[in-house]
Design a protein around this motif. Structure first.
Motif, PDB file in Angstrom:
ATOM      1  N   LYS A  87       0.835  -1.212   0.000  1.00  0.00           N
ATOM      2  CA  LYS A  87       0.000   0.000   0.000  1.00  0.00           C
ATOM      3  C   LYS A  87       0.863   1.251   0.000  1.00  0.00           C
ATOM      4  CE  LYS A  87      -3.801  -2.105   2.547  1.00  0.00           C
ATOM      5  NZ  LYS A  87      -4.509  -2.130   3.835  1.00  0.00           N
ATOM      6  N   PHE A  88       1.912   1.224   0.810  1.00  0.00           N
ATOM      7  CA  PHE A  88       2.822   2.366   0.910  1.00  0.00           C
ATOM      8  C   PHE A  88       3.490   2.621  -0.444  1.00  0.00           C
ATOM      9  CE2 PHE A  88       7.049   4.119   2.105  1.00  0.00           C
ATOM     10  CZ  PHE A  88       6.617   5.297   2.694  1.00  0.00           C
ATOM     11  N   LEU A  89       4.009   1.562  -1.079  1.00  0.00           N
ATOM     12  CA  LEU A  89       4.664   1.737  -2.370  1.00  0.00           C
ATOM     13  C   LEU A  89       3.664   2.170  -3.437  1.00  0.00           C
ATOM     14  CD1 LEU A  89       7.295   1.673  -3.929  1.00  0.00           C
ATOM     15  CD2 LEU A  89       6.830  -0.723  -4.466  1.00  0.00           C
ATOM     16  N   ASN A  90       2.459   1.640  -3.425  1.00  0.00           N
ATOM     17  CA  ASN A  90       1.447   2.065  -4.399  1.00  0.00           C
ATOM     18  C   ASN A  90       1.146   3.558  -4.262  1.00  0.00           C
ATOM     19  OD1 ASN A  90       0.940  -0.251  -5.947  1.00  0.00           O
ATOM     20  ND2 ASN A  90      -0.392  -1.098  -4.377  1.00  0.00           N
ATOM     21  N   PHE A  91       1.113   4.042  -3.030  1.00  0.00           N
ATOM     22  CA  PHE A  91       0.899   5.471  -2.804  1.00  0.00           C
ATOM     23  C   PHE A  91       2.045   6.281  -3.417  1.00  0.00           C
ATOM     24  CE2 PHE A  91       1.581   9.259  -0.172  1.00  0.00           C
ATOM     25  CZ  PHE A  91       0.369   9.898  -0.349  1.00  0.00           C
ATOM     26  N   ILE A  92       3.267   5.831  -3.195  1.00  0.00           N
ATOM     27  CA  ILE A  92       4.436   6.521  -3.740  1.00  0.00           C
ATOM     28  C   ILE A  92       4.424   6.465  -5.258  1.00  0.00           C
ATOM     29  CG2 ILE A  92       6.956   6.425  -3.933  1.00  0.00           C
ATOM     30  CD1 ILE A  92       6.982   5.552  -0.967  1.00  0.00           C
ATOM     31  N   ILE A  93       4.140   5.296  -5.819  1.00  0.00           N
ATOM     32  CA  ILE A  93       4.106   5.141  -7.279  1.00  0.00           C
ATOM     33  C   ILE A  93       3.080   6.088  -7.894  1.00  0.00           C
ATOM     34  CG2 ILE A  93       3.424   3.569  -9.150  1.00  0.00           C
ATOM     35  CD1 ILE A  93       4.755   1.300  -7.483  1.00  0.00           C
ATOM     36  N   ALA A  94       1.908   6.181  -7.294  1.00  0.00           N
ATOM     37  CA  ALA A  94       0.871   7.082  -7.820  1.00  0.00           C
ATOM     38  C   ALA A  94       1.366   8.531  -7.823  1.00  0.00           C
ATOM     39  CB  ALA A  94      -0.412   6.952  -7.003  1.00  0.00           C
ATOM     40  N   GLU A  95       2.064   8.918  -6.785  1.00  0.00           N
ATOM     41  CA  GLU A  95       2.596  10.286  -6.707  1.00  0.00           C
ATOM     42  C   GLU A  95       3.691  10.494  -7.757  1.00  0.00           C
ATOM     43  OE1 GLU A  95       2.694  14.189  -5.048  1.00  0.00           O
ATOM     44  OE2 GLU A  95       1.219  12.581  -5.063  1.00  0.00           O
ATOM     45  N   VAL A  96       4.547   9.507  -7.945  1.00  0.00           N
ATOM     46  CA  VAL A  96       5.606   9.601  -8.954  1.00  0.00           C
ATOM     47  C   VAL A  96       4.988   9.743 -10.344  1.00  0.00           C
ATOM     48  CG1 VAL A  96       7.440   8.291 -10.109  1.00  0.00           C
ATOM     49  CG2 VAL A  96       7.380   8.412  -7.609  1.00  0.00           C
ATOM     50  N   ILE A  97       3.988   8.937 -10.650  1.00  0.00           N
ATOM     51  CA  ILE A  97       3.338   9.015 -11.963  1.00  0.00           C
ATOM     52  C   ILE A  97       2.720  10.396 -12.155  1.00  0.00           C
ATOM     53  CG2 ILE A  97       1.416   8.142 -13.364  1.00  0.00           C
ATOM     54  CD1 ILE A  97       2.072   5.347 -12.138  1.00  0.00           C
ATOM     55  N   ARG A  98       2.091  10.913 -11.109  1.00  0.00           N
ATOM     56  CA  ARG A  98       1.512  12.264 -11.192  1.00  0.00           C
ATOM     57  C   ARG A  98       2.593  13.286 -11.514  1.00  0.00           C
ATOM     58  NH1 ARG A  98       0.542  16.638  -8.253  1.00  0.00           N
ATOM     59  NH2 ARG A  98       1.590  15.898  -6.380  1.00  0.00           N
ATOM     60  N   HIS A  99       3.751  13.168 -10.869  1.00  0.00           N
ATOM     61  CA  HIS A  99       4.874  14.073 -11.152  1.00  0.00           C
ATOM     62  C   HIS A  99       5.361  13.901 -12.596  1.00  0.00           C
ATOM     63  CE1 HIS A  99       6.217  14.557  -6.664  1.00  0.00           C
ATOM     64  NE2 HIS A  99       4.988  14.932  -6.876  1.00  0.00           N
ATOM     65  N   HIS A 100       5.467  12.655 -13.049  1.00  0.00           N
ATOM     66  CA  HIS A 100       5.938  12.405 -14.408  1.00  0.00           C
ATOM     67  C   HIS A 100       4.966  12.987 -15.435  1.00  0.00           C
ATOM     68  CE1 HIS A 100       8.807   8.841 -13.347  1.00  0.00           C
ATOM     69  NE2 HIS A 100       9.088   9.939 -12.687  1.00  0.00           N
ATOM     70  N   GLU A 101       3.686  12.878 -15.167  1.00  0.00           N
ATOM     71  CA  GLU A 101       2.691  13.465 -16.072  1.00  0.00           C
ATOM     72  C   GLU A 101       2.844  14.978 -16.117  1.00  0.00           C
ATOM     73  OE1 GLU A 101      -0.808  10.065 -15.602  1.00  0.00           O
ATOM     74  OE2 GLU A 101      -0.838  11.838 -14.298  1.00  0.00           O
ATOM     75  N   ARG A 102       3.051  15.590 -14.963  1.00  0.00           N
ATOM     76  CA  ARG A 102       3.235  17.047 -14.915  1.00  0.00           C
ATOM     77  C   ARG A 102       4.495  17.453 -15.672  1.00  0.00           C
ATOM     78  NH1 ARG A 102       5.083  18.122 -10.006  1.00  0.00           N
ATOM     79  NH2 ARG A 102       7.060  18.688 -10.887  1.00  0.00           N
ATOM     80  N   ILE A 103       5.580  16.716 -15.475  1.00  0.00           N
ATOM     81  CA  ILE A 103       6.833  17.021 -16.162  1.00  0.00           C
ATOM     82  C   ILE A 103       6.643  16.909 -17.674  1.00  0.00           C
ATOM     83  CG2 ILE A 103       9.186  16.192 -16.575  1.00  0.00           C
ATOM     84  CD1 ILE A 103       9.216  15.408 -13.538  1.00  0.00           C
ATOM     85  N   ALA A 104       5.943  15.866 -18.122  1.00  0.00           N
ATOM     86  CA  ALA A 104       5.694  15.681 -19.551  1.00  0.00           C
ATOM     87  C   ALA A 104       4.851  16.829 -20.100  1.00  0.00           C
ATOM     88  CB  ALA A 104       5.009  14.342 -19.808  1.00  0.00           C
ATOM     89  N   ASP A 105       3.844  17.240 -19.348  1.00  0.00           N
ATOM     90  CA  ASP A 105       3.002  18.358 -19.785  1.00  0.00           C
ATOM     91  C   ASP A 105       3.820  19.647 -19.883  1.00  0.00           C
ATOM     92  OD1 ASP A 105       0.789  16.708 -19.902  1.00  0.00           O
ATOM     93  OD2 ASP A 105      -0.051  17.389 -17.986  1.00  0.00           O
ATOM     94  N   GLU A 106       4.689  19.872 -18.922  1.00  0.00           N
ATOM     95  CA  GLU A 106       5.510  21.082 -18.916  1.00  0.00           C
ATOM     96  C   GLU A 106       6.542  21.071 -20.038  1.00  0.00           C
ATOM     97  OE1 GLU A 106       7.082  21.195 -14.943  1.00  0.00           O
ATOM     98  OE2 GLU A 106       5.189  21.902 -14.090  1.00  0.00           O
ATOM     99  N   ALA A 107       6.932  19.878 -20.500  1.00  0.00           N
ATOM    100  CA  ALA A 107       7.933  19.774 -21.562  1.00  0.00           C
ATOM    101  C   ALA A 107       7.370  20.173 -22.920  1.00  0.00           C
ATOM    102  CB  ALA A 107       8.487  18.351 -21.621  1.00  0.00           C
ATOM    103  N   LEU A 108       6.063  20.157 -23.035  1.00  0.00           N
ATOM    104  CA  LEU A 108       5.447  20.554 -24.299  1.00  0.00           C
ATOM    105  C   LEU A 108       5.416  22.074 -24.415  1.00  0.00           C
ATOM    106  CD1 LEU A 108       2.419  18.082 -24.414  1.00  0.00           C
ATOM    107  CD2 LEU A 108       4.558  17.928 -25.690  1.00  0.00           C
TER     108      LEU A 108
END
Length: 116
Positions: A87-108
């Motif tokens: 559960k702890f790692l799933n929470f972290i993974i979800a946050e990492v993916i959210r960050h990666h999505e934001r980074i990808a959006d900002e790269a455009l």
């Protein structure tokens, strides 16, 4: 040690001292966990920038599954509930993916092309 409750609401001084010692240890561990998470997120931010640069997807389900399996084994060996660790790692993974999505959006750029 004596009981912690004397019936008057007062706590035995020895019990209070032991409680404070244990809580100090917990506070130190919590600080270490926060610092380790900060370091982890610095690394995942770099991964996110690399993925955005090469137009890779923010999530990597295969890697995530391997990490969950690995963390569950580590938890079992450490006598920690594997379900909690997952559960702890799933929470972290979800946050990492959210960050990666934001980074990808900002790269455009505004015209929809990828920044170099």
């Amino acid at each position: 040690m004596t009981t912690s409750n004397t019936g008057t609401g007062a706590v035995d001084p020895e019990v209070r001292q032991e409680l404070e010692r244990l809580r100090d240890s917990i506070d130190n561990i919590d600080a270490a966990v926060v610092h380790m998470l900060a370091e982890r997120f610095k690394a995942t931010q770099q991964v996110g920038r690399l993925k955005a640069l090469h137009q890779l997807p923010p999530a990597d389900p295969g890697r995530e599954a391997r990490q969950i399996d690995r963390l569950r084994r580590l938890a079992e060996n450490a006598k920690l509930d594997p379900a909690f660790a997952e559960k702890f790692l799933n929470f972290i993974i979800a946050e990492v993916i959210r960050h990666h999505e934001r980074i990808a959006d900002e790269a455009l750029t505004s015209d929809g092309t990828q920044d170099a």
